[in-house]
Design a protein around this motif. Sequence first.
Motif, PDB file in Angstrom:
ATOM      1  N   LEU A  34     -36.887  -5.322  31.445  1.00 32.48           N
ATOM      2  CA  LEU A  34     -38.063  -5.673  32.247  1.00 32.48           C
ATOM      3  C   LEU A  34     -39.331  -5.677  31.403  1.00 32.48           C
ATOM      4  O   LEU A  34     -40.161  -6.585  31.500  1.00 32.48           O
ATOM      5  CB  LEU A  34     -38.198  -4.690  33.410  1.00 32.48           C
ATOM      6  N   VAL A  35     -39.487  -4.641  30.554  1.00 28.81           N
ATOM      7  CA  VAL A  35     -40.680  -4.571  29.702  1.00 28.81           C
ATOM      8  C   VAL A  35     -40.694  -5.732  28.719  1.00 28.81           C
ATOM      9  O   VAL A  35     -41.738  -6.357  28.475  1.00 28.81           O
ATOM     10  CB  VAL A  35     -40.718  -3.218  28.962  1.00 28.81           C
ATOM     11  N   GLY A  36     -39.522  -6.050  28.145  1.00 27.72           N
ATOM     12  CA  GLY A  36     -39.452  -7.167  27.208  1.00 27.72           C
ATOM     13  C   GLY A  36     -39.822  -8.484  27.861  1.00 27.72           C
ATOM     14  O   GLY A  36     -40.575  -9.294  27.298  1.00 27.72           O
ATOM     15  N   LEU A  37     -39.269  -8.713  29.062  1.00 24.25           N
ATOM     16  CA  LEU A  37     -39.612  -9.935  29.783  1.00 24.25           C
ATOM     17  C   LEU A  37     -41.096  -9.988  30.106  1.00 24.25           C
ATOM     18  O   LEU A  37     -41.745 -11.038  29.971  1.00 24.25           O
ATOM     19  CB  LEU A  37     -38.779 -10.030  31.065  1.00 24.25           C
ATOM     20  N   LEU A  38     -41.652  -8.860  30.554  1.00 22.70           N
ATOM     21  CA  LEU A  38     -43.068  -8.830  30.905  1.00 22.70           C
ATOM     22  C   LEU A  38     -43.951  -9.065  29.683  1.00 22.70           C
ATOM     23  O   LEU A  38     -44.893  -9.880  29.718  1.00 22.70           O
ATOM     24  CB  LEU A  38     -43.404  -7.482  31.542  1.00 22.70           C
ATOM     25  N   VAL A  39     -43.638  -8.371  28.583  1.00 22.31           N
ATOM     26  CA  VAL A  39     -44.450  -8.532  27.371  1.00 22.31           C
ATOM     27  C   VAL A  39     -44.335  -9.952  26.832  1.00 22.31           C
ATOM     28  O   VAL A  39     -45.347 -10.577  26.441  1.00 22.31           O
ATOM     29  CB  VAL A  39     -44.015  -7.494  26.309  1.00 22.31           C
ATOM     30  N   SER A  40     -43.106 -10.500  26.809  1.00 27.30           N
ATOM     31  CA  SER A  40     -42.925 -11.868  26.318  1.00 27.30           C
ATOM     32  C   SER A  40     -43.692 -12.863  27.175  1.00 27.30           C
ATOM     33  O   SER A  40     -44.324 -13.800  26.660  1.00 27.30           O
ATOM     34  CB  SER A  40     -41.434 -12.221  26.301  1.00 27.30           C
ATOM     35  N   ALA A  41     -43.615 -12.663  28.503  1.00 29.56           N
ATOM     36  CA  ALA A  41     -44.326 -13.571  29.396  1.00 29.56           C
ATOM     37  C   ALA A  41     -45.829 -13.489  29.190  1.00 29.56           C
ATOM     38  O   ALA A  41     -46.529 -14.520  29.172  1.00 29.56           O
ATOM     39  CB  ALA A  41     -43.964 -13.258  30.844  1.00 29.56           C
ATOM     40  N   ASP A 188     -42.756 -22.285  17.373  1.00 30.98           N
ATOM     41  CA  ASP A 188     -42.349 -21.313  16.360  1.00 30.98           C
ATOM     42  C   ASP A 188     -43.084 -19.984  16.545  1.00 30.98           C
ATOM     43  O   ASP A 188     -42.486 -18.898  16.405  1.00 30.98           O
ATOM     44  CB  ASP A 188     -42.633 -21.873  14.965  1.00 30.98           C
ATOM     45  N   ASP A 189     -44.379 -20.069  16.868  1.00 33.31           N
ATOM     46  CA  ASP A 189     -45.148 -18.839  17.069  1.00 33.31           C
ATOM     47  C   ASP A 189     -44.640 -18.050  18.276  1.00 33.31           C
ATOM     48  O   ASP A 189     -44.532 -16.810  18.235  1.00 33.31           O
ATOM     49  CB  ASP A 189     -46.632 -19.175  17.256  1.00 33.31           C
ATOM     50  N   LEU A 190     -44.332 -18.777  19.356  1.00 35.53           N
ATOM     51  CA  LEU A 190     -43.812 -18.087  20.553  1.00 35.53           C
ATOM     52  C   LEU A 190     -42.456 -17.449  20.267  1.00 35.53           C
ATOM     53  O   LEU A 190     -42.185 -16.332  20.710  1.00 35.53           O
ATOM     54  CB  LEU A 190     -43.695 -19.071  21.722  1.00 35.53           C
ATOM     55  N   ALA A 191     -41.602 -18.148  19.527  1.00 34.17           N
ATOM     56  CA  ALA A 191     -40.290 -17.575  19.193  1.00 34.17           C
ATOM     57  C   ALA A 191     -40.457 -16.318  18.345  1.00 34.17           C
ATOM     58  O   ALA A 191     -39.787 -15.303  18.567  1.00 34.17           O
ATOM     59  CB  ALA A 191     -39.441 -18.614  18.471  1.00 34.17           C
ATOM     60  N   ALA A 192     -41.378 -16.388  17.391  1.00 29.61           N
ATOM     61  CA  ALA A 192     -41.625 -15.212  16.554  1.00 29.61           C
ATOM     62  C   ALA A 192     -42.212 -14.069  17.376  1.00 29.61           C
ATOM     63  O   ALA A 192     -41.841 -12.893  17.188  1.00 29.61           O
ATOM     64  CB  ALA A 192     -42.567 -15.579  15.407  1.00 29.61           C
ATOM     65  N   SER A 193     -43.114 -14.399  18.289  1.00 31.77           N
ATOM     66  CA  SER A 193     -43.710 -13.365  19.145  1.00 31.77           C
ATOM     67  C   SER A 193     -42.655 -12.727  20.041  1.00 31.77           C
ATOM     68  O   SER A 193     -42.647 -11.507  20.237  1.00 31.77           O
ATOM     69  CB  SER A 193     -44.827 -13.976  19.999  1.00 31.77           C
ATOM     70  N   ARG A 194     -41.770 -13.567  20.581  1.00 33.72           N
ATOM     71  CA  ARG A 194     -40.700 -13.005  21.422  1.00 33.72           C
ATOM     72  C   ARG A 194     -39.806 -12.076  20.612  1.00 33.72           C
ATOM     73  O   ARG A 194     -39.437 -10.991  21.074  1.00 33.72           O
ATOM     74  CB  ARG A 194     -39.870 -14.129  22.035  1.00 33.72           C
ATOM     75  N   ILE A 202     -36.953  -2.808  21.905  1.00 31.77           N
ATOM     76  CA  ILE A 202     -35.630  -2.222  21.633  1.00 31.77           C
ATOM     77  C   ILE A 202     -35.761  -0.973  20.763  1.00 31.77           C
ATOM     78  O   ILE A 202     -35.114   0.053  21.017  1.00 31.77           O
ATOM     79  CB  ILE A 202     -34.723  -3.275  20.969  1.00 31.77           C
ATOM     80  N   VAL A 203     -36.594  -1.067  19.716  1.00 28.17           N
ATOM     81  CA  VAL A 203     -36.750   0.082  18.824  1.00 28.17           C
ATOM     82  C   VAL A 203     -37.359   1.264  19.556  1.00 28.17           C
ATOM     83  O   VAL A 203     -36.883   2.406  19.451  1.00 28.17           O
ATOM     84  CB  VAL A 203     -37.610  -0.314  17.597  1.00 28.17           C
ATOM     85  N   VAL A 204     -38.446   0.985  20.328  1.00 18.37           N
ATOM     86  CA  VAL A 204     -39.081   2.076  21.073  1.00 18.37           C
ATOM     87  C   VAL A 204     -38.120   2.659  22.097  1.00 18.37           C
ATOM     88  O   VAL A 204     -37.999   3.884  22.240  1.00 18.37           O
ATOM     89  CB  VAL A 204     -40.373   1.567  21.747  1.00 18.37           C
ATOM     90  N   GLY A 205     -37.414   1.785  22.830  1.00 14.68           N
ATOM     91  CA  GLY A 205     -36.453   2.279  23.825  1.00 14.68           C
ATOM     92  C   GLY A 205     -35.336   3.089  23.195  1.00 14.68           C
ATOM     93  O   GLY A 205     -34.930   4.136  23.708  1.00 14.68           O
ATOM     94  N   ALA A 206     -34.826   2.589  22.029  1.00 14.78           N
ATOM     95  CA  ALA A 206     -33.747   3.316  21.346  1.00 14.78           C
ATOM     96  C   ALA A 206     -34.234   4.668  20.846  1.00 14.78           C
ATOM     97  O   ALA A 206     -33.530   5.685  20.974  1.00 14.78           O
ATOM     98  CB  ALA A 206     -33.212   2.478  20.199  1.00 14.78           C
ATOM     99  N   CYS A 207     -35.443   4.691  20.268  1.00 12.18           N
ATOM    100  CA  CYS A 207     -35.983   5.973  19.780  1.00 12.18           C
ATOM    101  C   CYS A 207     -36.210   6.940  20.929  1.00 12.18           C
ATOM    102  O   CYS A 207     -35.875   8.136  20.832  1.00 12.18           O
ATOM    103  CB  CYS A 207     -37.284   5.732  19.019  1.00 12.18           C
ATOM    104  N   LEU A 208     -36.781   6.421  22.025  1.00 11.95           N
ATOM    105  CA  LEU A 208     -37.011   7.280  23.188  1.00 11.95           C
ATOM    106  C   LEU A 208     -35.694   7.800  23.755  1.00 11.95           C
ATOM    107  O   LEU A 208     -35.550   8.998  24.043  1.00 11.95           O
ATOM    108  CB  LEU A 208     -37.779   6.507  24.249  1.00 11.95           C
ATOM    109  N   GLY A 209     -34.718   6.889  23.898  1.00 13.76           N
ATOM    110  CA  GLY A 209     -33.419   7.318  24.410  1.00 13.76           C
ATOM    111  C   GLY A 209     -32.739   8.322  23.504  1.00 13.76           C
ATOM    112  O   GLY A 209     -32.144   9.300  23.968  1.00 13.76           O
ATOM    113  N   ALA A 210     -32.815   8.072  22.180  1.00 12.44           N
ATOM    114  CA  ALA A 210     -32.187   8.997  21.245  1.00 12.44           C
ATOM    115  C   ALA A 210     -32.848  10.365  21.283  1.00 12.44           C
ATOM    116  O   ALA A 210     -32.169  11.408  21.273  1.00 12.44           O
ATOM    117  CB  ALA A 210     -32.257   8.420  19.825  1.00 12.44           C
TER     118      ALA A 210
END
Length: 463
Positions: A34-41, A188-194, A202-210
Amino acid sequence: MTYARAIVRRWRHLSLAARFGLAGGVVLAVASLLVGLLVSARIEASVVRNTATATALYMESFISPISQQLAGSEQLSDNARRALEEIFTNTPLGKRVVSYKIWKPGGRVVEASDATLIGRTFPATEGLRGAWAGRITAEFERLGDAEDRREAAMGLPLLEIYSPIREAWSGKIIAVAEFYEINQQLADDLAASRRTAWLAVIVVGACLGAALYLIVLGGSRTIEAQKRDLDARLQELRGLSRHNHDLRLRIEEAAGRATATAEHALRRIGADLHDGPAQYLAFAALRLDDLREAQAGEAARRELESVRDALAMAMEEVRGISRGLTLPDIAEKPPAAVARMAIAAHRDRTGEAVEERIEPVPEAGITPATRICIYRFVQEGLNNASRHGGGGGLRVSLTGDATRIELRVADSGSGFGTGGPAFGLGLSGLRDRIESLGGRFETGISATGGAEIGMTLWTGGER
């Protein structure tokens, strides 16, 4: 339903850390999505809006002067159309903008790079409505409207921009310009931003989960260690409990054997009293009768008569003690029969009425010591009631089941008095006898205000 039960059973057997790992992993995955979709949007909307604004302001400098005649006309003049064609075909801008449309209110196209659309009316899209409201709106690679079929067929990364055209002197919106810009750099910029946004999420979620998992794992291991310690202590306590239970049973069995042995000893003493001292006393009384007849003096006869009465009283006491020490044959008798035998013996000895409330009790678990205790309890209880309560309102009740026996003796006398029951040798010995068998001895006030004693003996099951 079977699968659900299997899942529930498997879930219950998981450790706390495993449960958290599964549940937390699902929650973090959904939250990260959800956060990824929201941030990407949000990133896409921001980048598209900024790019569209810059492009629209640039295009307005060309299109607005040419389109001013739409303030008083429903279509452009031929010179204005040729000017637009020159802008979008013979300039570097034309290489970027592949298509354009100019809209009038009501969704009517008054000018377009595709001549087949001129004069047609289409439903107003959200972007078109926003432009009529005075905003520059844009959509990137969303060519799903009816008027976008030609552009969608190109297969290019197109930025669709709606820009309001204002009247020069009043600022009134007289038309809306829509144009489609090829913007590979934006794609290209949008793909890179996504990618960057998703990687960060993913990194923040993985670190938080770990981090949370490691915290819960430490707590789970502590809890598991404490659980193992508690289980070990529980097993030790269960072992001690079983050992204590075995010891208690052995003590009760020993007490029962001691009681039976004491009763046999008392029976032998009673028989010895009856066969020994009682017989000698009877012989002495007979000899006194002969001496009394042989004496001629009145004083001597009276003296011998008093000695004879004393011997008779002593003999009666010895016989009474002998009867009290001797038990009837109660072996193999059910508890109800043992209690009735003690009641019958009291009636025969005293002539007092005794009310019986005797219920049949299962004989399982009834030992000889239990039968002796039942008889002695009724015997001692009735004797005390007769001696201290006047022998009135005597009642004996016996109830029980496969696990216990409850026996009570009550009278309607004056009770135990203000000081409570006086535990003489009789009641003290009775209480010791009952407690040595693992039972409970009680005293209280009867329903008629007299004294009442009770005992509870367990014959099996839990106590």
